[in-house]
Design a protein around this motif. Structure first.
Motif, PDB file in Angstrom:
ATOM      1  N   ASN A  14       1.110  -1.492   0.474  1.00 45.43           N
ATOM      2  CA  ASN A  14       0.101   0.134   0.244  1.00 45.43           C
ATOM      3  C   ASN A  14       0.812   1.169  -0.203  1.00 45.43           C
ATOM      4  OD1 ASN A  14      -1.628   1.900   0.143  1.00 45.43           O
ATOM      5  ND2 ASN A  14      -2.857   1.273   2.547  1.00 45.43           N
ATOM      6  N   LYS A  56      -9.208  -4.665  -3.887  1.00 43.94           N
ATOM      7  CA  LYS A  56      -7.855  -4.569  -3.757  1.00 43.94           C
ATOM      8  C   LYS A  56      -8.215  -4.321  -2.326  1.00 43.94           C
ATOM      9  CE  LYS A  56      -4.828  -1.444  -6.724  1.00 43.94           C
ATOM     10  NZ  LYS A  56      -3.997  -0.789  -6.637  1.00 43.94           N
ATOM     11  N   LEU A  90      -6.493  -2.852   1.363  1.00 40.49           N
ATOM     12  CA  LEU A  90      -6.232  -1.632   1.167  1.00 40.49           C
ATOM     13  C   LEU A  90      -5.286  -1.558   2.616  1.00 40.49           C
ATOM     14  CD1 LEU A  90      -7.682   1.498  -0.947  1.00 40.49           C
ATOM     15  CD2 LEU A  90      -5.975   0.339  -1.062  1.00 40.49           C
ATOM     16  N   ARG A 114     -10.502  -1.073   4.500  1.00 43.36           N
ATOM     17  CA  ARG A 114     -10.976  -0.329   3.566  1.00 43.36           C
ATOM     18  C   ARG A 114     -10.089  -1.401   2.101  1.00 43.36           C
ATOM     19  NH1 ARG A 114      -8.002   3.676   1.940  1.00 43.36           N
ATOM     20  NH2 ARG A 114      -5.888   3.007   3.460  1.00 43.36           N
ATOM     21  N   GLN A 137     -10.986  -1.570  -1.928  1.00 42.11           N
ATOM     22  CA  GLN A 137     -11.251  -1.098  -3.361  1.00 42.11           C
ATOM     23  C   GLN A 137     -11.579  -1.330  -4.710  1.00 42.11           C
ATOM     24  OE1 GLN A 137      -7.815   1.778  -5.075  1.00 42.11           O
ATOM     25  NE2 GLN A 137      -9.554   2.673  -6.673  1.00 42.11           N
ATOM     26  N   LYS A 148     -13.934   1.805  -9.014  1.00 45.64           N
ATOM     27  CA  LYS A 148     -14.701   2.110  -8.497  1.00 45.64           C
ATOM     28  C   LYS A 148     -13.456   2.480  -7.154  1.00 45.64           C
ATOM     29  CE  LYS A 148     -18.347  -0.293  -7.773  1.00 45.64           C
ATOM     30  NZ  LYS A 148     -19.868  -0.861  -6.275  1.00 45.64           N
ATOM     31  N   GLY A 149     -13.814   4.092  -5.997  1.00 46.18           N
ATOM     32  CA  GLY A 149     -12.776   3.765  -5.060  1.00 46.18           C
ATOM     33  C   GLY A 149     -12.336   3.425  -3.918  1.00 46.18           C
ATOM     34  N   GLU A 150     -11.590   4.548  -3.234  1.00 45.43           N
ATOM     35  CA  GLU A 150     -11.679   3.302  -1.884  1.00 45.43           C
ATOM     36  C   GLU A 150     -12.736   3.608  -0.949  1.00 45.43           C
ATOM     37  OE1 GLU A 150      -8.433   5.523   0.141  1.00 45.43           O
ATOM     38  OE2 GLU A 150      -6.963   4.887  -1.148  1.00 45.43           O
ATOM     39  N   TRP A 155     -18.912  -1.920   1.666  1.00 46.23           N
ATOM     40  CA  TRP A 155     -18.608  -2.274   0.053  1.00 46.23           C
ATOM     41  C   TRP A 155     -18.907  -4.028   0.918  1.00 46.23           C
ATOM     42  CZ3 TRP A 155     -15.420  -7.644   0.938  1.00 46.23           C
ATOM     43  CH2 TRP A 155     -15.094  -8.601  -0.405  1.00 46.23           C
TER      44      TRP A 155
END
Length: 327
Positions: free
Chosen positions: A231, A246, A248, A290, A292, A296-298, A304
């Motif tokens: 990261n 992902k 994060l 967190r 992603q 899409k964004g974080e 999610w």
């Protein structure tokens, strides 16, 4: 002393800014910059100068752009008339002609305690391997990869929640203090250089995307280290429902008491426990913070998870990250 600054990415630009503005470096003149050629950046692949080139332009410093230090590049460097070079993440090895071209030599600031983690990604690999301490080393360049004699170094504790970005920021600041002590020695020519012990060397090659794929059969702690080390780049990832995600930020739970009350499940299985989203690992489990999803964004892992909760209950109960073949 007239210096050539050699570097490319943001961490190098941060160092260059300190050399240009810090009180400890007022007696030294950054007479020129060598950086890599403009390169495509972002999804639209816009050709963009390196962060070092952009900063040098702000200060009106002559910039030489080259991906390799050839005879033609050395001619341009000679026109700048420098005594020594400070190198931070330039991205290319120097040949004998280049190494002999400056009166006081070339000095590289490397983000590990050499000879550990020679190579392009020392910060990432230190985190991925679960190291508790790392540091910075200033050494004189020779023909090898991070093998030259050491002029100065300083250690740094790796905090439990450091990732590659936060740790690199700390090491960048630490590196400035090492440079402040070393530059007067370079200028005077009185340098207490010490040779590296090659037998103690470890290596940190540039990360490939495949290095960041999560193997859920490993322990939760090992996976947490992978996530922290990758990261922001390239980003630890796994696949669910044929789409990459992902991860994060996530934290390992391997406490025997905490595990005793849980129903065993397959590695990669995703469930909600209270307000937490957890993933089963080969040993222990991982609390996702967190993520992603692709395209899409974080977002918080709980958001999610809620977003995919419209699946049928039978399918949803079986939600699981793919486990790598052969794992």
């Amino acid at each position: 002393m007239r210096l050539l600054f050699v570097g490319t990415p943001k961490v190098a630009a941060d160092t260059l800014r300190q050399l240009l503005t810090g009180e400890n470096f007022a007696l030294h003149d950054i007479a020129g910059v060598l950086t890599r050629e403009d390169a495509p950046v972002g999804r639209k692949r816009v050709i963009t100068p390196s962060p070092v080139a952009q900063l040098a332009d702000e200060y009106g410093i002559p910039v030489i752009k080259a991906n390799k230090v050839t005879s033609d590049v050395l001619l341009k460097i000679s026109e700048v008339n420098v005594d020594a070079a400070v190198v931070v993440a330039y991205g290319a090895l120097l040949g004998p002609e280049a190494l002999d071209s400056l009166p006081k030599g070339w000095y590289n600031l490397h983000y590990s305690l050499l000879p550990k983690y020679r190579g392009a990604a020392p910060v990432q690999w230190a985190l991925m391997n679960g190291e508790k301490e790392t540091g910075v080393t200033l050494f004189q360049l020779d023909a090898g990869m991070d093998t030259g004699p050491i002029l100065g170094s300083a250690g740094c504790i790796i905090e439990p929640r450091d990732n590659a970005a936060s740790l690199l920021g700390k090491l960048s600041t630490l590196g400035i203090s090492v440079l402040a002590e070393a530059l007067p020695m370079i200028e005077s020519g009185i340098m207490p250089l010490r040779q590296q012990r090659d037998a103690d060397a470890t290596f940190a090659p540039k990360l490939k995307r495949s290095d960041a794929e999560i193997d859920w059969t490993k322990s939760a702690s090992e996976i947490e280290n992978l996530i922290r080390g990758t990261n922001p780049e390239p980003g630890a990832f796994s696949t669910v429902d044929s789409g990459p995600v992902k991860v994060l930020e996530a934290w390992a739970v391997e406490n025997a008491v905490a595990e005793a009350s849980r129903i065993p499940s397959l590695p990669g299985a995703i469930t909600r426990e209270g307000k937490s989203v957890v993933v089963e690992c080969g040993r222990g489990h991982l609390r996702l913070e967190r993520v992603q999803p692709a395209g899409k964004g974080e977002m918080p892992a709980s958001d999610w998870y809620s977003g995919i909760a419209n699946r049928s209950s039978e399918e949803f109960d079986q939600l699981r990250f793919e486990v790598r073949a052969g794992a």
